[in-house]
Design an enzyme around this catalytic site. Sequence first.
Site, PDB file in Angstrom:
ATOM      1  N   THR A   1      -4.819  -6.374   5.254  1.00 26.43           N
ATOM      2  CA  THR A   1      -5.701  -5.805   5.742  1.00 26.43           C
ATOM      3  C   THR A   1      -6.999  -6.934   5.487  1.00 26.43           C
ATOM      4  OG1 THR A   1      -7.573  -4.507   4.817  1.00 26.43           O
ATOM      5  CG2 THR A   1      -5.940  -5.160   3.443  1.00 26.43           C
TER       6      THR A   1
ATOM      7  N   LYS B   1      -0.692   5.135  -5.890  1.00 27.93           N
ATOM      8  CA  LYS B   1      -2.055   4.754  -6.339  1.00 27.93           C
ATOM      9  C   LYS B   1      -1.888   6.303  -7.156  1.00 27.93           C
ATOM     10  CE  LYS B   1      -3.165   1.646  -4.542  1.00 27.93           C
ATOM     11  NZ  LYS B   1      -2.255   1.582  -3.455  1.00 27.93           N
TER      12      LYS B   1
ATOM     13  N   GLN C   1      -4.769  -0.167  -1.139  1.00 27.27           N
ATOM     14  CA  GLN C   1      -3.814  -1.079   0.022  1.00 27.27           C
ATOM     15  C   GLN C   1      -3.002  -1.153  -1.218  1.00 27.27           C
ATOM     16  OE1 GLN C   1      -7.185  -1.742   1.608  1.00 27.27           O
ATOM     17  NE2 GLN C   1      -6.730  -0.007   2.283  1.00 27.27           N
TER      18      GLN C   1
ATOM     19  N   GLY D   1      -6.335   6.753   1.822  1.00 27.83           N
ATOM     20  CA  GLY D   1      -5.718   7.545   1.697  1.00 27.83           C
ATOM     21  C   GLY D   1      -5.337   7.910   0.121  1.00 27.83           C
ATOM     22  N   HIS D   2      -5.541   7.825  -0.411  1.00 32.37           N
ATOM     23  CA  HIS D   2      -5.211   8.063  -1.466  1.00 32.37           C
ATOM     24  C   HIS D   2      -4.586  10.153  -1.937  1.00 32.37           C
ATOM     25  CE1 HIS D   2      -7.149   4.631  -3.688  1.00 32.37           C
ATOM     26  NE2 HIS D   2      -5.945   4.092  -2.932  1.00 32.37           N
TER      27      HIS D   2
ATOM     28  N   THR E   1      -3.605   8.193   8.436  1.00 26.23           N
ATOM     29  CA  THR E   1      -3.792   8.183  10.035  1.00 26.23           C
ATOM     30  C   THR E   1      -2.289   8.661  10.940  1.00 26.23           C
ATOM     31  OG1 THR E   1      -1.898   6.520   9.949  1.00 26.23           O
ATOM     32  CG2 THR E   1      -4.477   5.807  10.257  1.00 26.23           C
TER      33      THR E   1
ATOM     34  N   GLY F   1       7.479  12.714  -8.914  1.00 24.84           N
ATOM     35  CA  GLY F   1       7.304  13.904  -7.950  1.00 24.84           C
ATOM     36  C   GLY F   1       5.228  13.885  -8.037  1.00 24.84           C
TER      37      GLY F   1
ATOM     38  N   GLY G   1       0.642  -1.168   0.164  1.00 24.47           N
ATOM     39  CA  GLY G   1       0.170  -0.012   0.111  1.00 24.47           C
ATOM     40  C   GLY G   1       0.792   1.355   0.434  1.00 24.47           C
ATOM     41  N   ASP G   2       0.101   2.758   0.109  1.00 25.72           N
ATOM     42  CA  ASP G   2       1.013   3.998  -0.435  1.00 25.72           C
ATOM     43  C   ASP G   2       1.831   3.487  -1.185  1.00 25.72           C
ATOM     44  OD1 ASP G   2      -0.583   4.153   2.480  1.00 25.72           O
ATOM     45  OD2 ASP G   2       1.069   3.641   3.351  1.00 25.72           O
ATOM     46  N   GLU G   3       1.802   3.236  -2.392  1.00 28.40           N
ATOM     47  CA  GLU G   3       2.833   3.181  -3.452  1.00 28.40           C
ATOM     48  C   GLU G   3       2.519   4.179  -4.297  1.00 28.40           C
ATOM     49  OE1 GLU G   3       0.421   0.789  -3.326  1.00 28.40           O
ATOM     50  OE2 GLU G   3       1.189  -1.356  -2.390  1.00 28.40           O
TER      51      GLU G   3
ATOM     52  N   THR H   1      -6.123   0.165  10.887  1.00 27.91           N
ATOM     53  CA  THR H   1      -6.314   1.913  10.825  1.00 27.91           C
ATOM     54  C   THR H   1      -7.725   2.473  11.728  1.00 27.91           C
ATOM     55  OG1 THR H   1      -7.682   1.736   9.208  1.00 27.91           O
ATOM     56  CG2 THR H   1      -5.711   2.140   8.712  1.00 27.91           C
TER      57      THR H   1
HETATM   58  P1  IMP Z   1      -7.266  -2.290   7.806  1.00 25.37           P
HETATM   59  O1  IMP Z   1      -7.365  -2.182   6.396  1.00 25.37           O
HETATM   60  O2  IMP Z   1      -7.009  -0.932   8.914  1.00 25.37           O
HETATM   61  O3  IMP Z   1      -7.413  -3.226   8.742  1.00 25.37           O
HETATM   62  O4  IMP Z   1      -5.511  -2.390   8.296  1.00 25.37           O
HETATM   63  C1  IMP Z   1      -4.796  -3.600   8.330  1.00 25.37           C
HETATM   64  C2  IMP Z   1      -3.080  -3.229   7.579  1.00 25.37           C
HETATM   65  O5  IMP Z   1      -3.801  -2.711   6.497  1.00 25.37           O
HETATM   66  C3  IMP Z   1      -2.500  -2.554   9.487  1.00 25.37           C
HETATM   67  O6  IMP Z   1      -1.563  -3.056   9.128  1.00 25.37           O
HETATM   68  C4  IMP Z   1      -2.910  -0.793   7.875  1.00 25.37           C
HETATM   69  O7  IMP Z   1      -1.618  -0.515   8.312  1.00 25.37           O
HETATM   70  C5  IMP Z   1      -2.836  -1.781   6.613  1.00 25.37           C
HETATM   71  N1  IMP Z   1      -3.637  -0.650   5.713  1.00 25.37           N
HETATM   72  C6  IMP Z   1      -4.955  -0.329   5.724  1.00 25.37           C
HETATM   73  N2  IMP Z   1      -5.133   0.692   4.081  1.00 25.37           N
HETATM   74  C7  IMP Z   1      -4.061   0.968   4.195  1.00 25.37           C
HETATM   75  C8  IMP Z   1      -3.718   1.770   3.000  1.00 25.37           C
HETATM   76  O8  IMP Z   1      -4.569   2.177   2.641  1.00 25.37           O
HETATM   77  N3  IMP Z   1      -2.090   1.754   2.957  1.00 25.37           N
HETATM   78  C9  IMP Z   1      -1.868   1.197   3.704  1.00 25.37           C
HETATM   79  N4  IMP Z   1      -1.390  -0.062   5.027  1.00 25.37           N
HETATM   80  C10 IMP Z   1      -2.751   0.023   4.712  1.00 25.37           C
END
Ligand code: IMP
Length: 425
Positions: free
Chosen positions: A239, A16, A224, A40-41, A301, A415, A12-14, A129
């Site tokens: 997740t 996208k 994700q 969070g995009h 977060t 960038g 996640g957080d690449e 989260t």
């Molecule tokens: P959940 O999706 O809130 O249940 O969290 C499960 C795992 O996925 C945790 O390690 C979160 O930090 C991670 N996670 C959930 N959503 C994201 C995201 O959008 N980006 C990165 N990590 C995520």
Amino acid sequence: MACTIVVGAQWGDEGKGKEIDLLAADADLVVRYQGGGNAGHTVKVGDQTWVLHLVPSGILHEGRLNVIANGVVVDPQALVAEIDELERRGIKIAGRLFISDLAHVTLPYHKRMDEAREARRGAVKIGTTHRGIGPTYSDKFARIGIRMGDIPDEAVFLNKVRRNLEEKNHFFVDYYKVPEVREEEIVGPYREYLPRLKPLITDTVRLLQDALAQGKRILLEGAQGTLLDVDFGTYPFVTASNPSAGGACTGTGVPPQAITGCIGVAKAYTTRVGTGPLPTELPPEEEERLRILGREYGATTGRPRRCGWFDAVVVRRAAAVNGLTRLAITKLDVLDQLDVIRVCVAYRHGGATLEDFPNRTEVVEACEPVYRDFPGWKASTSGARRWEDLPPRARAYLEAIRDLTGVPLGLVSVGPCRDETIRIP
Ligand code: IMP
């Protein structure tokens, strides 16, 4: 484009959000297929920054339709807050955003359960989260979930809420020793969001079938990443949905044969939030340096992200389970000033060399990365707009990523802005 999936190829957080925003320019519809408000995009347009959680990134392009499809879990209060903020900043929503009547609803008891479970886990927290994602999907599969299609009928909705509250409150009070969730906490907000959301709820399966029949171009937006996939990720540190390409079909009703491509988005290094293995994680000082250079703090977060080198074993797994047709490499510019840049090419485990990502998380935890070192290019890449503009060493680094993952490069991001992008034909 026809029907393209965009997936995260790491944890996640690449980046996208930016890639989807770019690709949305060539799409008619942008469709979110899984996850919920945990995403969070971040999208930068001109000097404005937008952070989208539930609304698809296509909303920032005029004339695009946006769909929150059946595989997504929707927190109605959070969605209305997001819509309000978009409208306040001049984005039109009516007639441009549709929510599947089959999407499951996240309610206050899901969030309380998420928090209560995490607190109970103590040292083995997942680091969720706290957006109620896991408990909402649990209810979906336990067949006690409430769907967006239930919302317009108050009697049906409240009946289901009451039935669930009875069971949930028993757990909250007697097992978790946390306050119960009162019906009023659900009914009050419900009466406020009902008129806002009712006009947006529709049969999006039909809507997408019609779009396909009309030859519309569809972008399927994953949240994700593949290594957070409940099946293919580092379980249980994942997740609760399928961010990988298969989730795009079950999460929308778009059939597999309609899919024409799958773009994997990967950072030029690796990050992860929450707990669980990260084989290339850097020692604290180097990690902090990369975190500052890449501004690596969670968009949802605000948590600091853990940072490590690019892991080709991880992205090879993503290439395999998603059938990646192209890679979009993001944040190359973050590495601009480093002397040496490392890429993990395999893992060492118990005397063996592993080329494939291990299924068992305990094995991943015990793996040592095998690195190949690349000399840094020590020059700014943020002005590059064509492949030829990149320093030769940056090109060599990217070519190695291509060769080690077996996926051709499609985009390289240098960038946060739309134009800070190199398209590779
Ligand atoms: P959940 O999706 O809130 O249940 O969290 C499960 C795992 O996925 C945790 O390690 C979160 O930090 C991670 N996670 C959930 N959503 C994201 C995201 O959008 N980006 C990165 N990590 C995520």
